[in-house]
Write a protein that holds these residues in place. Structure first.
Motif, short mmCIF file in Angstrom:
data_model
loop_
_atom_site.label_atom_id
_atom_site.label_comp_id
_atom_site.label_asym_id
_atom_site.label_seq_id
_atom_site.Cartn_x
_atom_site.Cartn_y
_atom_site.Cartn_z
N LYS A 1 0.83 -1.21 0.00
CA LYS A 1 0.00 0.00 0.00
C LYS A 1 0.87 1.27 0.00
O LYS A 1 0.60 2.21 -0.75
CB LYS A 1 -0.95 0.00 1.19
CG LYS A 1 -1.85 1.22 1.23
CD LYS A 1 -2.82 1.20 2.38
CE LYS A 1 -3.73 2.43 2.33
NZ LYS A 1 -4.76 2.39 3.37
N GLY A 2 1.89 1.30 0.83
CA GLY A 2 2.77 2.48 0.90
C GLY A 2 3.44 2.78 -0.43
O GLY A 2 3.49 3.93 -0.87
N VAL A 3 3.94 1.74 -1.07
CA VAL A 3 4.62 1.90 -2.36
C VAL A 3 3.62 2.37 -3.43
O VAL A 3 3.92 3.25 -4.23
CB VAL A 3 5.29 0.57 -2.80
CG1 VAL A 3 5.82 0.65 -4.21
CG2 VAL A 3 6.38 0.20 -1.82
N MET A 4 2.44 1.76 -3.39
CA MET A 4 1.42 2.14 -4.37
C MET A 4 0.99 3.59 -4.16
O MET A 4 0.82 4.34 -5.14
CB MET A 4 0.23 1.18 -4.27
CG MET A 4 0.58 -0.24 -4.68
SD MET A 4 -0.73 -1.43 -4.33
CE MET A 4 -1.92 -1.00 -5.60
N MET A 5 0.84 4.01 -2.90
CA MET A 5 0.46 5.39 -2.62
C MET A 5 1.56 6.35 -3.06
O MET A 5 1.28 7.41 -3.62
CB MET A 5 0.14 5.56 -1.13
CG MET A 5 -0.61 6.82 -0.85
SD MET A 5 -2.18 6.80 -1.77
CE MET A 5 -2.88 8.30 -1.21
N GLU A 6 2.80 5.96 -2.85
CA GLU A 6 3.93 6.78 -3.29
C GLU A 6 3.89 6.94 -4.81
O GLU A 6 4.08 8.04 -5.35
CB GLU A 6 5.25 6.14 -2.86
CG GLU A 6 6.49 6.92 -3.26
CD GLU A 6 7.78 6.23 -2.83
OE1 GLU A 6 8.82 6.53 -3.45
OE2 GLU A 6 7.75 5.41 -1.89
#
Length: 155
Positions: free
Chosen positions: A64-69
């Motif tokens: 999720k963090g990578v996708m949001m970034e």
């Protein structure tokens, strides 16, 4: 000689007025984007879109963090703002954009900004409901077309 100077002067005036018009349109387009809350809407949409993807595919949750970034870099308002301004300034003149901005500055305009997301969502739900209510008709139409295509191919 004088004629060529006049032509150069007219050309320079036309070009400079076109660039002023473009700059004025871009300024009005940016004002419109700010007035209607484009940044907030885009941030909310990105977050909702990501949540839906994670619900549909829970295996992506650790990312999720990578996708949001990624979304923030490539789909954020700030990253798309120049293109959004260009889109509006190419479709509307600065005068038209001023009129649109004037409307959105009124009480009715502000109300339309506030109500538009709800109306769009309700419209989408209405469309989905209508399709669901009539899905049998669609399936029958697809079946009929499939049979017609198969018949043509076998001839």
């Amino acid at each position: 000689m004088n004629f060529s100077r006049v032509i150069v002067l007219i050309t320079a005036l036309c070009v400079s007025s076109m660039s002023l018009a473009d700059a004025a349109s871009e300024k009005e387009a940016e004002k419109l984007l700010n007035m209607v809350g484009t940044q907030e809407v885009m941030e909310q949409s990105m977050s909702q879109m990501l949540d839906i993807q994670l619900q549909q595919n829970p295996a992506l949750a650790p990312y999720k963090g990578v996708m949001m970034e990624f979304l923030n870099e490539n789909m954020s308002y700030e990253s798309l703002k120049p293109e959004l301004i260009k889109m509006y300034s190419e479709e509307f003149t600065s005068s038209e954009l001023r009129e649109i901005n004037a409307f959105y500055s009124t009480d009715v305009g502000k109300k339309s900004i506030e109500k538009m997301p709800t109306l769009m969502m309700q419209g989408g739900q209405l469309g989905a409901t209508r399709v669901q209510e009539n899905i049998g008709d669609l399936q029958a139409m697809i079946q009929t077309e499939s049979e017609r295509i198969q018949k043509l191919q076998s001839e």
